[in-house]
Scaffold this motif. Structure first.
Motif, PDB file in Angstrom:
ATOM      1  N   ARG A 153       0.817  -1.205   0.000  1.00  0.00           N
ATOM      2  CA  ARG A 153       0.000   0.000   0.000  1.00  0.00           C
ATOM      3  C   ARG A 153       0.858   1.266   0.000  1.00  0.00           C
ATOM      4  NH1 ARG A 153      -5.294   0.448   1.361  1.00  0.00           N
ATOM      5  NH2 ARG A 153      -5.824   2.616   1.170  1.00  0.00           N
ATOM      6  N   GLU A 154       1.915   1.276   0.833  1.00  0.00           N
ATOM      7  CA  GLU A 154       2.743   2.486   0.947  1.00  0.00           C
ATOM      8  C   GLU A 154       3.364   2.855  -0.398  1.00  0.00           C
ATOM      9  OE1 GLU A 154       5.469   1.584   4.077  1.00  0.00           O
ATOM     10  OE2 GLU A 154       3.975   1.937   5.643  1.00  0.00           O
ATOM     11  N   GLU A 155       3.874   1.840  -1.104  1.00  0.00           N
ATOM     12  CA  GLU A 155       4.463   2.103  -2.424  1.00  0.00           C
ATOM     13  C   GLU A 155       3.411   2.591  -3.417  1.00  0.00           C
ATOM     14  OE1 GLU A 155       6.754  -0.888  -4.409  1.00  0.00           O
ATOM     15  OE2 GLU A 155       7.747  -1.478  -2.555  1.00  0.00           O
ATOM     16  N   GLU A 157       0.593   4.074  -2.799  1.00  0.00           N
ATOM     17  CA  GLU A 157       0.147   5.440  -2.496  1.00  0.00           C
ATOM     18  C   GLU A 157       1.229   6.463  -2.799  1.00  0.00           C
ATOM     19  OE1 GLU A 157      -1.696   5.354   1.437  1.00  0.00           O
ATOM     20  OE2 GLU A 157      -3.609   5.151   0.376  1.00  0.00           O
ATOM     21  N   ALA A 158       2.499   6.060  -2.648  1.00  0.00           N
ATOM     22  CA  ALA A 158       3.578   6.985  -3.023  1.00  0.00           C
ATOM     23  C   ALA A 158       3.510   7.278  -4.519  1.00  0.00           C
ATOM     24  CB  ALA A 158       4.935   6.399  -2.647  1.00  0.00           C
ATOM     25  N   ARG A 159       3.182   6.271  -5.311  1.00  0.00           N
ATOM     26  CA  ARG A 159       3.040   6.490  -6.757  1.00  0.00           C
ATOM     27  C   ARG A 159       1.847   7.395  -7.049  1.00  0.00           C
ATOM     28  NH1 ARG A 159       6.148   2.791  -9.812  1.00  0.00           N
ATOM     29  NH2 ARG A 159       7.054   1.201  -8.475  1.00  0.00           N
ATOM     30  N   LEU A 160       0.725   7.116  -6.355  1.00  0.00           N
ATOM     31  CA  LEU A 160      -0.465   7.954  -6.559  1.00  0.00           C
ATOM     32  C   LEU A 160      -0.167   9.396  -6.176  1.00  0.00           C
ATOM     33  CD1 LEU A 160      -3.253   5.622  -5.108  1.00  0.00           C
ATOM     34  CD2 LEU A 160      -2.852   6.158  -7.518  1.00  0.00           C
ATOM     35  N   ALA A 161       0.587   9.559  -5.077  1.00  0.00           N
ATOM     36  CA  ALA A 161       0.883  10.907  -4.587  1.00  0.00           C
ATOM     37  C   ALA A 161       1.781  11.666  -5.564  1.00  0.00           C
ATOM     38  CB  ALA A 161       1.541  10.839  -3.207  1.00  0.00           C
TER      39      ALA A 161
END
Lengths: 260, 198
Positions: A153-155, A157-161
């Motif tokens: 999830r963290e990765e 969401e980092a891409r989405l961000a």
């Protein structure tokens, strides 16, 4: 030599089930009941299918019955996939679409280009092979894509961000899921003939068909299965990854299974 | 929140700091109420463009596979080597990092790569979600100094922390949260005992 066996021959083959049960008793595996139940169930299921096929394939029967059979196989397979991976939201319609697409593409190539002649005797087994062989890979890819997106999830969401679309953000995880699901099928295709003689070929040779003729059918079947698995896994993989994002490119919350 | 400087959000864990931050770049959607950016409800803005204008650095540095350079190219696919070096220097990293595998970086280095990566989208606002909670003291200092420098150059900051001393060091404006509510919003010098250890 013909491999047709009578009822007495079938009854005799039950000796081999007895061997399995005896081994279970001897090594105290506590599997006797399971073995007996599985064997009885397989026999009843196969007999039921045989009787039904006999009806559907009776000369003069319209091909519509065979198509109906294919549709039923797609629905049953989708139900089984859904039950095996309940944690994944909306898997039933996705599996339905996946098996539908895999069957449509395979049958279109095999019958549309005249590889096989279209009738009930070819339609049902070929559709069955496509669907049956895709089921395990379909469950695998659905689980794998779901777990990748949940655990990373963290990765994601980092891409989405960084302003990536959900399609772009999911791409590496979808790729890894699809590879995991397809590689076993590729390995099986590579090893075919070396280790085991696959089912269709074995059946044909037992039934007295010339081995080279049997090989031609088997090779076509292998390619059918490979194409079917690739199609079904891609549809389910893409579908699952889509379902896990909202239209405004957010990753939905996914529950972890309770420990223990 | 004010239009410039560093806004620090403090509060105990579970008070809604991260959620507040994630609402600002639409990684979460509000169940009620609206979030406004320059007066516009962000629910009406295109989320992908919004996220490039409002960048985010997460609590745990999320690097991707490949080298540091590959990581930077996730934010800017056509990045030249010269621009990549410039991006690194903005996060106080030298050029030798460019070809290093991202998986071999220390926590502090990885977090600075994440900052460099986020800065490549030229954000107007940076959301920092406890960015120093998993890095060593030296990297923490470096990240704080960089933040103050960026704020000085016009990048607005929203920095979430539960470290009150850090809040005192960074804040131009302070938000104190408790149980999902704003307890205080204003300059840190008027926050009174809210910035004392309880």
């Amino acid at each position: 030599m013909s491999a047709e066996i009578g009822w007495s021959g079938l009854a005799t083959s039950l000796v081999l089930v007895a061997v399995a049960i005896a081994l279970s008793l001897w090594r105290r595996l506590d599997l006797e009941r399971s073995i007996a139940w599985a064997s009885a169930r397989a026999l009843v299921q196969l007999l039921a299918v045989g009787v039904a096929l006999d009806l559907v394939l009776e000369p003069g029967r319209t091909l519509a019955w065979s198509w109906l059979w294919v549709v039923a196989m797609v629905v049953v397979a989708a139900t089984v996939v859904h039950l095996r991976a309940r944690e994944i939201p909306g898997l039933f319609p996705l599996a339905l679409a996946a098996f539908g697409a895999a069957t449509a593409i395979s049958l279109l190539v095999l019958f549309g280009l005249g590889v096989f002649e279209l009738d009930g005797r070819t339609l049902i087994p070929l559709a069955g092979l496509t669907i049956g062989n895709s089921m395990a890979a379909t469950v695998l890819v659905a689980r794998r894509v779901f777990e990748e997106l949940r655990d990373k999830r963290e990765e994601v969401e980092a891409r989405l961000a960084l302003g990536h679309t959900s399609t772009d953000a999911a791409r590496p995880y979808l790729r890894s899921g699809l590879r995991t699901a397809l590689i076993p099928q590729i390995e099986t295709t590579k090893a075919v003939g070396l280790v085991m003689l696959p089912g269709a070929m074995t059946g044909l040779i037992l039934a007295g068909v010339d081995p080279i003729d049997a090989v031609r059918v088997q090779a076509a079947v292998m390619f059918l299965v490979l194409g079917g698995v690739a199609t079904a896994t891609t549809v389910v993989g893409l579908g699952v990854s889509r379902r896990l994002f909202t239209p405004d490119h957010r990753l939905v919350r996914m529950e972890r299974p309770a420990e223990g | 929140m004010p239009d410039d400087g560093v806004t620090v959000v403090v509060g105990p864990s579970g008070s809604g700091k991260s959620t507040l931050l994630r609402l600002c770049n639409r990684l979460e959607a509000p169940t009620s109420g609206t979030v406004r950016f320059h007066g516009d409800d962000i629910a009406g803005l295109e989320p992908l463009r919004l996220r490039r204008r409002v960048g985010m650095v997460f609590q745990r540095p999320a690097t991707f596979g490949g080298t540091v350079g590959d990581n930077l190219r996730v934010a800017a696919p056509r990045l030249s080597d010269a621009d990549a070096l410039h991006a690194l220097s903005r996060a106080d990293l030298d050029g030798s990092f460019l070809d290093r595998p991202a998986s071999e970086l220390s926590g502090g280095e990885a977090q600075r790569v994440c900052l460099a990566r986020t800065l490549l989208t030229e954000p107007e606002v940076l959301l920092m979600d406890e960015p120093t909670s998993s890095v060593d003291a030296r990297s923490r200092r470096a990240l704080e100094d960089m933040t103050l420098g960026l704020a000085h150059n016009g990048v607005r900051m929203v920095w979430v922390t539960h470290d009150l001393a850090q809040a005192r060091r960074l804040a131009d404006y302070l938000l104190v949260l408790a149980e999902g509510r704003v307890e205080y919003a204003g300059p840190p010098e008027r926050a009174g005992d809210r910035l004392d250890e309880r």
